[in-house]
Design a protein around this motif. Structure first.
Motif, PDB file in Angstrom:
ATOM      1  N   VAL A  41       0.775  -1.109  -0.096  1.00  0.00           N
ATOM      2  CA  VAL A  41      -0.162  -0.145   0.019  1.00  0.00           C
ATOM      3  C   VAL A  41       0.964   1.098   0.114  1.00  0.00           C
ATOM      4  CG1 VAL A  41      -1.699   1.378   1.189  1.00  0.00           C
ATOM      5  CG2 VAL A  41      -1.936  -1.212   1.180  1.00  0.00           C
ATOM      6  N   GLY A  42       1.957   1.377   0.638  1.00  0.00           N
ATOM      7  CA  GLY A  42       2.852   2.356   0.851  1.00  0.00           C
ATOM      8  C   GLY A  42       3.577   2.604  -0.289  1.00  0.00           C
ATOM      9  N   GLY A  67       1.664   6.645  -6.822  1.00  0.00           N
ATOM     10  CA  GLY A  67       0.710   7.834  -7.253  1.00  0.00           C
ATOM     11  C   GLY A  67       1.027   9.169  -7.093  1.00  0.00           C
ATOM     12  N   MET A  68       1.655   9.377  -5.946  1.00  0.00           N
ATOM     13  CA  MET A  68       2.152  10.639  -5.466  1.00  0.00           C
ATOM     14  C   MET A  68       3.337  11.146  -6.793  1.00  0.00           C
ATOM     15  SD  MET A  68       0.687  12.023  -2.899  1.00  0.00           S
ATOM     16  CE  MET A  68       1.454  13.439  -2.384  1.00  0.00           C
ATOM     17  N   LEU A  69       4.115  10.183  -6.958  1.00  0.00           N
ATOM     18  CA  LEU A  69       5.287  10.450  -7.880  1.00  0.00           C
ATOM     19  C   LEU A  69       5.102  10.077  -9.281  1.00  0.00           C
ATOM     20  CD1 LEU A  69       8.149   9.619  -5.325  1.00  0.00           C
ATOM     21  CD2 LEU A  69       7.004  11.857  -5.824  1.00  0.00           C
ATOM     22  N   ILE A  78       6.407   7.125 -14.018  1.00  0.00           N
ATOM     23  CA  ILE A  78       5.757   6.592 -15.322  1.00  0.00           C
ATOM     24  C   ILE A  78       6.909   6.806 -16.271  1.00  0.00           C
ATOM     25  CG2 ILE A  78       4.217   6.793 -17.020  1.00  0.00           C
ATOM     26  CD1 ILE A  78       2.204   7.156 -14.996  1.00  0.00           C
ATOM     27  N   PRO A  79       7.702   8.111 -16.580  1.00  0.00           N
ATOM     28  CA  PRO A  79       8.504   8.193 -17.316  1.00  0.00           C
ATOM     29  C   PRO A  79       9.723   7.474 -17.266  1.00  0.00           C
ATOM     30  CG  PRO A  79       7.624  10.492 -16.811  1.00  0.00           C
ATOM     31  CD  PRO A  79       7.035   9.520 -15.725  1.00  0.00           C
ATOM     32  N   LEU A  80      10.161   7.242 -16.135  1.00  0.00           N
ATOM     33  CA  LEU A  80      11.340   6.324 -15.925  1.00  0.00           C
ATOM     34  C   LEU A  80      11.027   4.728 -16.083  1.00  0.00           C
ATOM     35  CD1 LEU A  80      12.402   7.627 -12.175  1.00  0.00           C
ATOM     36  CD2 LEU A  80      13.395   7.796 -14.427  1.00  0.00           C
ATOM     37  N   VAL A 111      -4.219   2.049 -11.297  1.00  0.00           N
ATOM     38  CA  VAL A 111      -3.261   2.698 -10.548  1.00  0.00           C
ATOM     39  C   VAL A 111      -2.688   3.863 -11.375  1.00  0.00           C
ATOM     40  CG1 VAL A 111      -0.825   2.870  -9.551  1.00  0.00           C
ATOM     41  CG2 VAL A 111      -2.366   0.886  -9.155  1.00  0.00           C
ATOM     42  N   ALA A 112      -2.590   3.509 -12.860  1.00  0.00           N
ATOM     43  CA  ALA A 112      -1.724   4.693 -13.566  1.00  0.00           C
ATOM     44  C   ALA A 112      -2.569   4.709 -15.082  1.00  0.00           C
ATOM     45  CB  ALA A 112      -0.506   4.458 -13.743  1.00  0.00           C
ATOM     46  N   GLY A 113      -3.950   4.254 -15.235  1.00  0.00           N
ATOM     47  CA  GLY A 113      -4.628   4.320 -16.320  1.00  0.00           C
ATOM     48  C   GLY A 113      -3.813   3.361 -17.381  1.00  0.00           C
ATOM     49  N   ILE A 114      -3.871   4.035 -18.879  1.00  0.00           N
ATOM     50  CA  ILE A 114      -3.265   3.384 -20.124  1.00  0.00           C
ATOM     51  C   ILE A 114      -1.712   3.079 -19.560  1.00  0.00           C
ATOM     52  CG2 ILE A 114      -3.037   3.504 -22.429  1.00  0.00           C
ATOM     53  CD1 ILE A 114      -5.411   5.192 -22.808  1.00  0.00           C
TER      54      ILE A 114
END
Length: 423
Positions: A87-88, A94-96, A101-103, A380-383
């Motif tokens: 969960v953490g 989600g916060m970052l 995502i780019p990484l 969590v992050a869509g597509i």
């Protein structure tokens, strides 16, 4: 000489006294042992024998708990800790997300392009920086060139596409008014008016979302440059970065973690390259079928199939549906049916032949794990989450399997613990 004889006599007397005292103590000990009865003859509670227990048992209370319950409790609290940690991690992701995502995309691109960079360094004697830069520019040029061809095709054939879309809409209207639906003109007009009214009522919301396009564009550009620079450094200094990260682990585990990371990286590279090859074959098959059917946008639709193939399961279905819909609009229902058959045939060939043959055992994942990973990633992050979910699962699968297969044998887990005597 008299004094020497006196000293020798004194030593002799001390030696005889010591022997006499030792003999007396031995006789007393023998008498005490003779007076102590055997344990079996003693009345009352007897001390319990030594018991063998697991190292985790540190008291008699633990030994009284059934072994199965102790194991279940041990699993339970460890699973709770893992759940809290998960969960953490998801909260931090989600916060970052604008950085994570780019990484993640950079890692996928690096896994795809790093073999070519290593080839240039090893055989062409290029410096690492030059090789990484050339490979990155070549990959970026390929992507931009493909997108340019797609946009050019759409612009050049926009007039014909608009006319075909209008004719297709009229054919669909005639089909709806005929058998078996027999919809009236008023019903169709009411449906069109309802759609138009919905757009008018939500015009403010649509405009508001359009106003936020500037912010989205800025974030997209920032993510693009982050992907660009991260990919360059991952290609050039990937080994150094990984060796630096390995140092946070205990010294005894560094070597195993390092080798597990290399195995996971090989799996990621194999997955990305296999996905690119499968996507190209899908795009070639569906694009050629649309070309045979004389669909105007066969090349852009083939490119869409190629790009959407990187989203497992969902991407292929969406791109196939778009290709069928465009064929229905441009051509006729019969051509759309043929396009449906082509899409299904190509996707079945991919799922049952290409994927097992190209992916191989190294990245084989159960279909249920794929579906669950895609659902979790999309939530969590869509597509983008759906895009990177399956590679993450493949990497973790390889790393965990490597660590499990190469772990050391545990030491003997039984110790002798003396039990307290009962009252």
């Amino acid at each position: 000489m008299g004094r020497i004889q006196q000293v020798a006599a004194g030593v002799r007397r001390a030696y005889d006294a010591t022997r006499s005292a030792a003999r007396a103590r031995a006789e007393e000990t023998a008498e005490d042992k003779a007076e102590v009865p055997p344990v079996d003859e003693v009345e009352g509670p007897k001390p319990e024998p030594l018991t063998v227990a697991a190292p985790s048992i540190t008291s008699r209370d633990d030994s009284e708990v059934p072994k199965e319950l102790r194991i279940a409790a041990a699993y339970a609290w460890r699973l709770i800790v893992l759940a809290i940690a998960a969960v953490g991690v998801f909260y931090l992701i989600g916060m970052l997300s604008h950085v994570v995502i780019p990484l993640a995309i950079s890692l996928l691109l690096s896994a795809l392009l790093s073999p070519l960079s290593r080839f240039l360094v090893k055989y062409a004697r290029f410096p690492k920086s030059l090789a990484a830069g050339l490979v990155l520019v070549a990959g970026l040029g390929a992507v931009i060139g493909t997108l340019t061809l797609v946009v050019t095709q759409i612009v050049d054939k926009f007039g014909a596409l608009s006319q075909n879309a209008q004719n297709g809409a009229e054919r669909i209207r005639d089909w709806l008014q005929g058998d078996p639906l027999n919809l009236s003109t008023k019903q169709l007009d009411d449906a069109i008016e309802s759609v138009t009214g919905y757009i008018t009522e939500n015009q403010g919301r649509i405009t508001g979302s359009a106003l936020s396009t500037v912010t989205t564009t800025i974030e997209t550009l920032a993510a693009f440059f982050l992907v660009l620079f991260s990919t360059f450094f991952f290609i050039r200094d990937g080994d150094k970065i990984w060796r630096f990260l390995v140092r946070i682990f205990p010294r005894e585990a560094e070597r195993k973690v390092e080798m597990a990371g290399y195995a996971a990286w090989a799996t990621l590279g194999a997955y990305v390259r296999a996905t690119v090859l499968v996507a190209f074959i899908d795009a070639l098959g569906i694009g050629f079928g649309l070309y045979v059917l004389d669909v105007t946008l066969w090349f852009p639709l083939g490119a869409l199939v190629f790009l959407s193939a990187f989203i497992p399961v969902v991407g292929a279905a969406l791109s196939g549906a778009v290709a069928i819909l465009v064929t229905l609009v441009e051509r006729d229902p019969l051509a759309a049916l043929v396009a449906l058959i082509i899409v299904i045939a190509v996707q079945q060939l991919e799922g049952h032949v290409l994927q097992p043959l190209i992916m191989g055992r190294a990245v084989a994942i159960h279909p249920l794990a794929v579906i669950v990973a895609i659902a979790a990633g999309a939530y969590v992050a869509g597509i983008i989450g759906a895009l990177v979910a399956v590679p993450i699962v493949a990497v973790l699968n390889t790393a965990i399997r490597y660590l499990v297969l190469n772990r050391r044998e545990p030491p003997p887990d039984a110790v002798v613990v003396a039990s307290e005597s009962t009252a």
